[in-house]
Design a protein around this motif. Structure first.
Motif, PDB file in Angstrom:
ATOM      1  N   THR A 207       0.835  -1.204   0.000  1.00 28.74           N
ATOM      2  CA  THR A 207       0.000   0.000   0.000  1.00 28.74           C
ATOM      3  C   THR A 207       0.868   1.253   0.000  1.00 28.74           C
ATOM      4  O   THR A 207       2.073   1.187   0.278  1.00 28.74           O
ATOM      5  CB  THR A 207      -0.913   0.010   1.250  1.00 28.74           C
ATOM      6  N   ASP A 208       0.229   2.386  -0.303  1.00 19.29           N
ATOM      7  CA  ASP A 208       0.931   3.658  -0.174  1.00 19.29           C
ATOM      8  C   ASP A 208       0.737   4.220   1.234  1.00 19.29           C
ATOM      9  O   ASP A 208       1.314   5.249   1.591  1.00 19.29           O
ATOM     10  CB  ASP A 208       0.457   4.671  -1.231  1.00 19.29           C
ATOM     11  N   GLY A 209      -0.099   3.553   2.029  1.00 19.87           N
ATOM     12  CA  GLY A 209      -0.277   3.934   3.432  1.00 19.87           C
ATOM     13  C   GLY A 209      -0.930   5.282   3.642  1.00 19.87           C
ATOM     14  O   GLY A 209      -0.833   5.850   4.738  1.00 19.87           O
ATOM     15  N   GLU A 210      -1.612   5.784   2.611  1.00 17.38           N
ATOM     16  CA  GLU A 210      -2.219   7.116   2.726  1.00 17.38           C
ATOM     17  C   GLU A 210      -3.536   7.005   3.505  1.00 17.38           C
ATOM     18  O   GLU A 210      -4.618   6.963   2.939  1.00 17.38           O
ATOM     19  CB  GLU A 210      -2.463   7.702   1.334  1.00 17.38           C
TER      20      GLU A 210
ATOM     21  N   SER B 187       5.964   7.763  -3.475  1.00 13.91           N
ATOM     22  CA  SER B 187       7.077   8.633  -3.113  1.00 13.91           C
ATOM     23  C   SER B 187       6.624   9.653  -2.080  1.00 13.91           C
ATOM     24  O   SER B 187       5.429   9.955  -1.964  1.00 13.91           O
ATOM     25  CB  SER B 187       7.614   9.364  -4.355  1.00 13.91           C
ATOM     26  N   ALA B 188       7.578  10.174  -1.320  1.00 15.29           N
ATOM     27  CA  ALA B 188       7.270  11.172  -0.301  1.00 15.29           C
ATOM     28  C   ALA B 188       6.827  12.485  -0.937  1.00 15.29           C
ATOM     29  O   ALA B 188       6.060  13.247  -0.340  1.00 15.29           O
ATOM     30  CB  ALA B 188       8.490  11.407   0.589  1.00 15.29           C
ATOM     31  N   GLU B 189       7.309  12.739  -2.160  1.00 12.50           N
ATOM     32  CA  GLU B 189       6.916  13.966  -2.848  1.00 12.50           C
ATOM     33  C   GLU B 189       5.478  13.901  -3.340  1.00 12.50           C
ATOM     34  O   GLU B 189       4.808  14.927  -3.480  1.00 12.50           O
ATOM     35  CB  GLU B 189       7.843  14.223  -4.042  1.00 12.50           C
TER      36      GLU B 189
ATOM     37  N   SER C  26      -0.997  12.340  -4.044  1.00  8.90           N
ATOM     38  CA  SER C  26      -1.021  11.208  -3.114  1.00  8.90           C
ATOM     39  C   SER C  26       0.405  10.876  -2.704  1.00  8.90           C
ATOM     40  O   SER C  26       1.254  10.578  -3.552  1.00  8.90           O
ATOM     41  CB  SER C  26      -1.666   9.986  -3.783  1.00  8.90           C
ATOM     42  N   LYS C  27       0.681  10.942  -1.399  1.00  8.96           N
ATOM     43  CA  LYS C  27       2.036  10.736  -0.891  1.00  8.96           C
ATOM     44  C   LYS C  27       2.156   9.429  -0.108  1.00  8.96           C
ATOM     45  O   LYS C  27       1.208   8.985   0.533  1.00  8.96           O
ATOM     46  CB  LYS C  27       2.445  11.911   0.002  1.00  8.96           C
TER      47      LYS C  27
END
Length: 334
Positions: free
Chosen positions: A199-202, A229-231, A254-255
């Motif tokens: 997942t992207d964990g958002e 990505s963090a960006e 989406s980060k």
């Protein structure tokens, strides 16, 4: 040597109807006997029914009842596994919890996060084919898409079809995904159990870390795979094919929430992996799983069976034919 088994044992529940039908038939005979007595003179009534044979009626019913019982057993398909078709595989049980929320359509690189996740899963299965794999899809809600299986072609098929339209409720419900993953381990016996959370964990799912901590006492390890990505990256709307925008008209980014995924992995004695390269990520997981205790499990999917349903179907048809041609009347003497 394998014992006889039933492919569809639930069909045997139909046999419960046998005593019920027998009771109803006996009740009918008793009712008819009382009804005949109420008609009038017994001698006259007997004359009216002189050609009817109660014994033959009972025989016809017994033929139907036995045919019905044989049909139920035939429907359950009794079978026996042929020797030599099974094989024992040593491996572990892995549930892949895949995020299919809209944020997984963000393209941090040349492909979307979901496409990269699919590539990672396929590489993982190919690198460790001795394991059983299950699949849980989640967004706002989660559900078990595929139970644990050695059928890796099915795994690839389900992974290829996974997309945001699979789940209407959007969001990133990691806690529910972990709960559903635990349910998918129901038939895992005492084998090593691991969850690979992709997942992207958002999300602000506060219960996810607590649930992960509880899994340690249940012998379940969680490895988290962060994608993104963090960006941040823009999310492509699957309908309009344009970037999603907020109420002010700004493009939504989406980060990757690495901190949450690191906490979940640490709470369940697992590791966090950033999915920059699917090949490198698979190598890291393979190294982690190499130290796990791998117990042998018979892969029944390779078994060939000999069915014996016709042993019951043939006499059932014979009894039905006998019932049709067997008269319930006495022979008339001329």
């Amino acid at each position: 040597m394998f014992d006889l088994q039933f492919q569809y044992p639930q069909a045997l529940w139909l046999l419960v109807a046998v005593p019920v039908l027998l009771f109803l038939f006996l009740f009918y005979l008793l009712w008819r006997k009382k009804a005949v007595k109420k008609i009038g003179d017994p001698v006259l009534v007997k004359a009216l029914y002189k050609n009817h044979s109660q014994t033959k009626t009972i025989i016809k019913f017994c033929l139907l009842l036995v045919a019905f019982a044989l049909g139920c057993i035939s429907l359950a398909n009794p079978r026996r596994a042929e020797p030599g078709g099974n094989s024992a595989r040593k491996g572990i049980d892995v549930i892949i919890a895949l995020d299919v929320s809209n944020s997984m359509l963000a393209a941090d690189v040349s492909i979307t996060r979901l496409q990269k996740a699919r590539e990672f899963i396929n590489n993982l299965v190919k690198a460790m084919p001795e394991n059983r794999y299950g699949l849980v899809l989640f967004a706002g809600h989660a559900y078990v898409q595929m139970p644990l299986t050695y059928d890796h072609s099915a795994t690839s098929l389900f992974v290829a079809s996974a997309n945001p339209s699979t789940i209407t409720s959007q969001g990133t419900g990691i806690k529910e995904a972990l709960d559903k993953s635990e349910i998918a381990f129901a038939n895992s016996e005492d084998r090593y159990k691991a969850i690979v959370l992709i997942t992207d964990g958002e999300t602000h799912d506060e219960g996810a870390v607590t649930t992960a901590t509880e899994f340690t006492s249940k012998g379940i390890m969680i490895h988290t795979v962060g994608i993104g990505s963090a960006e941040g990256a823009a999310i492509i709307d699957p309908v309009t094919k344009e970037y999603k925008k907020d109420g002010s008209g700004n493009v939504v980014l989406s980060k990757l929430n690495e901190q949450l995924l690191q906490q979940i992995a640490a709470a369940a004695n697992g590791n966090y992996i950033n999915l920059k390269s699917p090949t490198d990520a698979v190598a890291q997981l393979k190294a982690e799983f190499a130290t796990a205790e791998k117990k042998a499990l018979v892969d029944t999917s390779l078994l060939n069976y000999t069915s014996f349903y016709w042993w019951f179907t043939a006499p059932m048809l014979l009894l039905l034919m006998m019932e049709v041609f067997f008269p319930d009347r006495k022979k008339v003497k001329i």
